[in-house]
Design a protein around this motif. Structure first.
Motif, mmCIF file in Angstrom:
data_model
loop_
_atom_site.group_PDB
_atom_site.id
_atom_site.type_symbol
_atom_site.label_atom_id
_atom_site.label_comp_id
_atom_site.label_asym_id
_atom_site.label_seq_id
_atom_site.Cartn_x
_atom_site.Cartn_y
_atom_site.Cartn_z
ATOM 1 N N TRP B 87 0.846 -1.205 0.000
ATOM 2 C CA TRP B 87 0.000 0.000 0.000
ATOM 3 C C TRP B 87 0.883 1.257 0.000
ATOM 4 N N TRP B 88 1.939 1.236 0.845
ATOM 5 C CA TRP B 88 2.803 2.407 0.890
ATOM 6 C C TRP B 88 4.172 2.123 0.264
ATOM 7 N N GLY B 89 4.258 1.047 -0.522
ATOM 8 C CA GLY B 89 5.550 0.666 -1.099
ATOM 9 C C GLY B 89 5.891 1.399 -2.377
ATOM 10 N N GLY B 90 4.947 2.099 -2.970
ATOM 11 C CA GLY B 90 5.224 2.787 -4.228
ATOM 12 C C GLY B 90 4.686 4.198 -4.200
ATOM 13 N N GLN B 91 5.028 4.932 -5.233
ATOM 14 C CA GLN B 91 4.665 6.344 -5.342
ATOM 15 C C GLN B 91 3.182 6.626 -5.092
ATOM 16 N N GLU B 92 2.324 6.052 -5.950
ATOM 17 C CA GLU B 92 0.894 6.374 -5.899
ATOM 18 C C GLU B 92 0.294 5.940 -4.576
ATOM 19 N N GLY B 93 0.623 4.727 -4.179
ATOM 20 C CA GLY B 93 0.060 4.189 -2.951
ATOM 21 C C GLY B 93 0.478 4.972 -1.731
ATOM 22 N N PHE B 288 6.333 22.614 7.042
ATOM 23 C CA PHE B 288 6.764 22.681 5.644
ATOM 24 C C PHE B 288 7.946 21.758 5.371
ATOM 25 N N LEU B 289 8.773 21.521 6.400
ATOM 26 C CA LEU B 289 9.851 20.553 6.210
ATOM 27 C C LEU B 289 9.277 19.145 6.032
ATOM 28 N N CYS B 290 8.159 18.877 6.705
ATOM 29 C CA CYS B 290 7.497 17.581 6.505
ATOM 30 C C CYS B 290 7.024 17.447 5.059
ATOM 31 N N ILE B 291 6.406 18.507 4.556
ATOM 32 C CA ILE B 291 5.953 18.481 3.164
ATOM 33 C C ILE B 291 7.161 18.370 2.242
ATOM 34 N N PHE B 292 8.215 19.140 2.578
ATOM 35 C CA PHE B 292 9.428 19.105 1.786
ATOM 36 C C PHE B 292 10.013 17.695 1.782
ATOM 37 N N GLY B 293 10.004 17.063 2.970
ATOM 38 C CA GLY B 293 10.528 15.700 3.074
ATOM 39 C C GLY B 293 9.751 14.754 2.177
ATOM 40 N N THR B 294 8.426 14.887 2.213
ATOM 41 C CA THR B 294 7.604 14.034 1.360
ATOM 42 C C THR B 294 7.946 14.275 -0.103
ATOM 43 N N SER B 295 8.109 15.546 -0.460
ATOM 44 C CA SER B 295 8.361 15.831 -1.867
ATOM 45 C C SER B 295 9.745 15.331 -2.275
ATOM 46 N N LEU B 296 10.700 15.414 -1.338
ATOM 47 C CA LEU B 296 12.059 14.949 -1.661
ATOM 48 C C LEU B 296 12.064 13.459 -1.949
ATOM 49 N N THR B 297 11.294 12.684 -1.144
ATOM 50 C CA THR B 297 11.268 11.246 -1.371
ATOM 51 C C THR B 297 10.422 10.896 -2.587
ATOM 52 N N ARG B 298 9.534 11.777 -2.972
ATOM 53 C CA ARG B 298 8.583 11.424 -4.016
ATOM 54 C C ARG B 298 8.899 12.016 -5.388
ATOM 55 N N THR B 299 9.791 12.972 -5.477
ATOM 56 C CA THR B 299 9.956 13.629 -6.766
ATOM 57 C C THR B 299 11.338 13.437 -7.372
ATOM 58 N N GLY B 300 12.270 12.861 -6.616
ATOM 59 C CA GLY B 300 13.600 12.680 -7.167
ATOM 60 C C GLY B 300 14.296 13.996 -7.458
ATOM 61 N N LEU B 301 14.009 15.016 -6.626
ATOM 62 C CA LEU B 301 14.652 16.326 -6.774
ATOM 63 C C LEU B 301 16.163 16.181 -6.651
ATOM 64 N N VAL B 302 16.570 15.417 -5.665
ATOM 65 C CA VAL B 302 17.986 15.149 -5.470
ATOM 66 C C VAL B 302 18.167 13.651 -5.655
ATOM 67 N N SER B 303 19.130 13.254 -6.464
ATOM 68 C CA SER B 303 19.264 11.825 -6.721
ATOM 69 C C SER B 303 19.737 11.137 -5.450
ATOM 70 N N SER B 304 19.232 9.950 -5.256
ATOM 71 C CA SER B 304 19.423 9.298 -3.970
ATOM 72 C C SER B 304 19.475 7.799 -4.173
ATOM 73 N N VAL B 305 20.079 7.082 -3.251
ATOM 74 C CA VAL B 305 20.061 5.629 -3.393
ATOM 75 C C VAL B 305 18.639 5.096 -3.265
ATOM 76 N N HIS B 306 17.791 5.875 -2.650
ATOM 77 C CA HIS B 306 16.405 5.427 -2.537
ATOM 78 C C HIS B 306 15.713 5.476 -3.899
ATOM 79 N N ALA B 307 16.272 6.288 -4.796
ATOM 80 C CA ALA B 307 15.929 6.266 -6.208
ATOM 81 C C ALA B 307 14.461 6.055 -6.539
#
Lengths: 143, 670
Positions: B87-93, B288-307
């Protein structure tokens, strides 16, 4: 106002120390993200800076020699030979066709000497051949 | 099915918009029925979100591979737990999950405040509703979880799905995202109350009192989430670390840092009426950092091993944050006179000052982490070159910051309000100070030369002793007065002022964690290609490979090494590091073998097979003191739970207050 002077002095000292630490650190550890074509254009600077180059691993190019792995990184027909001799084993995702990120320095011999390799699968979603003539593609029903 | 899900999402969007409009309009026009209908709309959103989520989860569990999301993140052979966790393993979910959590929180807030804060609540509903609407826009129109697979517009199922990312197929990881999300989403509530109290110019500190528990619980979830993430990295990623300053890790740390600052500085406002503007800024920044955190994990703004996949999400998040931040800044500036401080700083050595520096350091570290995380983006904008900063930079900066914070943990709570006398300084800090110096001297003699390790151990002992002495002094006084034994007196003491002593426990947890972090200065490691019968010496351990097997099951194939750990001719344990290769997603993972002990962990990772396929590459590590990080984490959780228990004294105090009022009223008729 004397006591506010003390506070101000302390705050300046603390922040100053942090800024000094941060800016000194940047020059020591910065790594440039470059594409292969940009590396070619960098000229002599390419040999001095730490670089991080991204590309695809050319199929069949991975060669293991004693304690060393060599492969070709490809991006839009540009190729870069990479040699990796780090102590850590390569990631599980590193294989033919994978997207790889090589971290290291450009050598004068034209080979990129990587100290770290990161890799991720090229594409996660591929229908296995023979199951369906065409892979189902997502359509958006509601919008 | 899929139509029910999509429809529920679409309706939820409309109802959420209605909730915002009805609440705010009802408040402005003083129409009670509009306000109530706005609150009911909040409940409806929850019901609709639950239906939509239910449809997706049902699809995941039954393996309905017509859903694109199910095909990508589930498969038939996965255990039920992971099918649910998909359920929470992918972007949309995961964005659907975010929305669902927010709707749940909103419903709880509305329900628990149905008779309180009538003035503020419509705006609370309004703020929460706006956030909910934003996420529903994403759910409905950008990353819908109900996209179907089709060939030529004919909906078609694939025979089997890709399965959940195998790295996530691990129990701690299955609950790590929900924990973090509970933390991320939770900060919307204190933020909503803060904004509502600003808009309505509430007198007093009502929003802080109401949201204190919320903030603590949220902070607790976030702490748990971060700890689970660290534990997961340690046990699954196989590189032996628990923290790598990866952008996504940083994203979870940022709101935690500012949230910690907020938890401390609200005490200044409650007790002294100071730092009101600052608290507004902090709670907004955290949100806003919480929202920023969500966007960072969800948008690939900065490349990451979490990819995570790059997508069109970035601009939505940027727009939302830009508008939100602008509105918040305007509101705070507009209401500045109402936020005037009621008292002043008096002395550098005072509780006020220690809070000030605690906040300064936490915020500075927060900014440093943000700066380091966004450096590739910033440098590209400034110089056109993408430059990244790595672990070395973060450690260089964060270790001194962390040590300074550690020191403040010990001294801060013992400084008196307003100013501290020399006498009390001596009474509180003489013994711990001397003990710490002795310890550092002893370690130097024993041959420890790492500068930071010496400082850290010294501070750890210093802080631990100050905290223990605080407990002992209070408990001893109670024990003498009430003739109890010391243990009962300690519990009694803690119960009388849970906030204070729970806080000490949290500080103690931090100390224990620092002991664990410091152990990293003494790590040892080695790598060797081994076949059955080979040995490897590491520190005072001998590692002997006794077996090497391979096999497979429906979900994955595996190689497993059986390695005996010997020390001085004594067999200590047998570890079985394993390498798995998941078939559906064609990805490998490591199952490390760890022998955890309080003094040090022996940690073996199956790096892979050698090129000739005969030997296993074994990476062996010795990690001193790592266990203390997890112990410290548990103490921290325990301490936070203690903080949540109502204080005994306060309840008695409340009762006498009521008595006093009754007497006053009783006197009136005379």
């Amino acid at each position: 106002m004397k006591k506010y002077g003390k506070f101000a002095a302390l705050i300046v000292v603390v922040l100053g120390a942090l800024i000094w630490l941060a800016s000194a650190g940047i020059n020591e550890t910065k790594t440039y993200y470059k594409t292969i074509s940009e590396v070619d254009q960098m000229g002599d600077r390419a040999y001095d800076e730490r670089l991080r180059v991204a590309g695809d691993v050319e199929s069949g190019s991975i060669q293991h020699t004693s304690g060393r792995v060599e492969f070709m990184l490809v991006q839009d027909k540009l190729r870069l030979k990479v040699a990796y001799s780090g102590s850590e084993p390569l990631p599980d995702t590193f294989r033919d066709g994978a997207q790889a990120l090589a971290d290291g320095k450009m050598g004068r011999d034209g080979v990129f000497h990587a100290s770290k390799i990161q890799a991720k699968c090229a594409s996660k979603y591929e229908a296995k051949p023979g199951q369906l003539r065409r892979a189902p593609a997502p359509i958006n029903k509601t919008t | 099915m899929e139509n029910v899900g999509s429809l529920a999402l679409l309706l939820a969007f409309c109802v959420a918009v209605y909730a915002v409009v009805a609440s705010v309009a009802g408040r402005l026009k003083r129409k009670a029925f509009l306000i109530v209908s706005g609150e009911r709309a909040v409940y409806s959103v929850w019901v609709l979100m639950t239906v939509a989520s239910g449809v997706l989860v049902y699809g995941l569990i039954t393996g309905d591979f017509r859903f694109s999301y199910v095909a990508q993140h589930s498969n038939q052979s996965m255990p039920l737990l992971y099918k649910f966790a998909a359920w929470w393993g992918g972007q949309e979910g995961s964005l659907l999950f975010w929305s669902w959590l927010l709707s749940t929180y909103s419903a709880v807030v509305v329900f628990s405040n149905r008779r309180k804060h009538r003035d503020m609540m419509p705006y609370v509903v309004g703020v929460l509703g706006v956030v909910q609407t934003f996420f529903l826009i994403l759910n409905n129109f950008v990353v819908s979880p109900f996209k179907m697979l089709a060939v030529d517009k004919l909906i078609t199922a694939v025979p089997d799905g890709n399965g959940l990312n195998p790295l996530l197929q691990y129990p701690a990881m299955a609950i790590h995202p929900p924990m973090l999300y509970l933390g991320y989403v939770g900060f919307a509530v204190p933020f909503a109350f803060a904004i509502a109290s600003l808009i309505t110019r509430q007198p007093g500190e009502a929003w802080i009192h109401t949201t204190r528990r919320w903030t603590l619980v949220t902070w607790l979830f976030q702490s748990c989430g971060i700890m689970l993430g660290a534990a997961w990295a340690y046990h699954v990623l196989g590189w032996g670390g628990y923290w790598g300053w990866d952008p996504v890790e940083n994203a979870s740390l940022l709101p935690w840092l500012s949230g910690t600052a907020f938890l401390h500085s609200v005490m200044m406002q409650e007790k002294k009426g100071m730092m009101k503007v600052w608290n507004m800024v902090l709670v907004s920044a955290t949100f806003f950092l919480c929202i920023f955190g969500t966007s960072l994990t969800r948008t690939g703004l900065v490349s990451s091993v979490h990819a995570f996949a790059q997508g069109p999400l970035g601009k939505y998040f940027v727009t939302f944050m830009a508008i939100g931040i602008a509105a918040t800044v305007y509101l705070i500036l507009d209401r500045l006179p109402y936020l005037r401080s009621e008292s002043e700083l008096e002395s550098v050595i005072s509780r006020e000052s220690s809070f000030l520096f605690n906040n300064l350091i936490l915020l500075a570290s927060c900014f440093a982490v943000l700066w380091g995380t966004l450096f590739p983006v910033i440098s590209e904008a400034v110089s056109g070159e993408k430059i990244s900063l790595d672990t070395v930079w973060f450690n260089k900066l964060m270790i001194p910051i962390g040590l300074f914070l550690l020191l403040l943990t010990g001294v801060g709570p013992l400084f008196a309000w307003r100013r501290t006398s020399v006498d009390s300084l001596r009474r509180n800090f003489q013994i711990p100070g001397i003990a710490a110096v002795v310890l550092v001297g002893g370690l130097l003699v024993a041959g420890v030369r790492s500068f930071y390790a010496l400082i850290s151990f010294g501070f750890c002992l210093f802080v631990a002793l100050t905290v223990l002495m605080e407990f002992y002094r209070g408990a001893h006084a109670i024990a003498v007065k009430n003739q109890m034994n010391l243990l009962r007196a300690t519990i009694e003491l803690t119960h009388r002022n849970t906030r204070r002593y729970g806080g000490y426990l949290v500080h103690m947890g931090i100390v224990l964690m620092f002991i664990g972090f410091t152990g990293a200065a003494f790590n040892q490691s080695d790598v060797k290609e081994m076949k059955t019968g080979d040995t490897l010496n590491l520190g005072h351990y001998q590692l002997k490979m006794v077996d090497l097997q391979e096999n497979e099951n429906g979900n994955y194939s595996w190689h497993r090494a059986t390695v005996q750990v010997w020390r001085g001719g004594e067999l200590l344990s047998t570890l079985e590091p394993e390498k798995r290769f998941y078939k559906a997603s064609r990805q490998g993972t490591s199952e490390v073998g760890v022998r955890p002990r309080l003094n040090e962990d022996v940690y073996l990772n199956f790096g892979g097979m050698s090129d000739d396929g005969q030997r296993a590459v074994i990476q062996a590590y010795v990690f001193p003191l790592v266990s203390w990080i997890w112990i410290g984490g548990l103490v921290l959780i325990g301490g936070t739970l203690v903080c949540l228990v109502p204080s005994k004294i306060k309840m008695q105090y409340a009762r006498t207050e009521v008595l006093g009022i009754t007497r006053k009223y009783a006197e009136v008729p005379k």
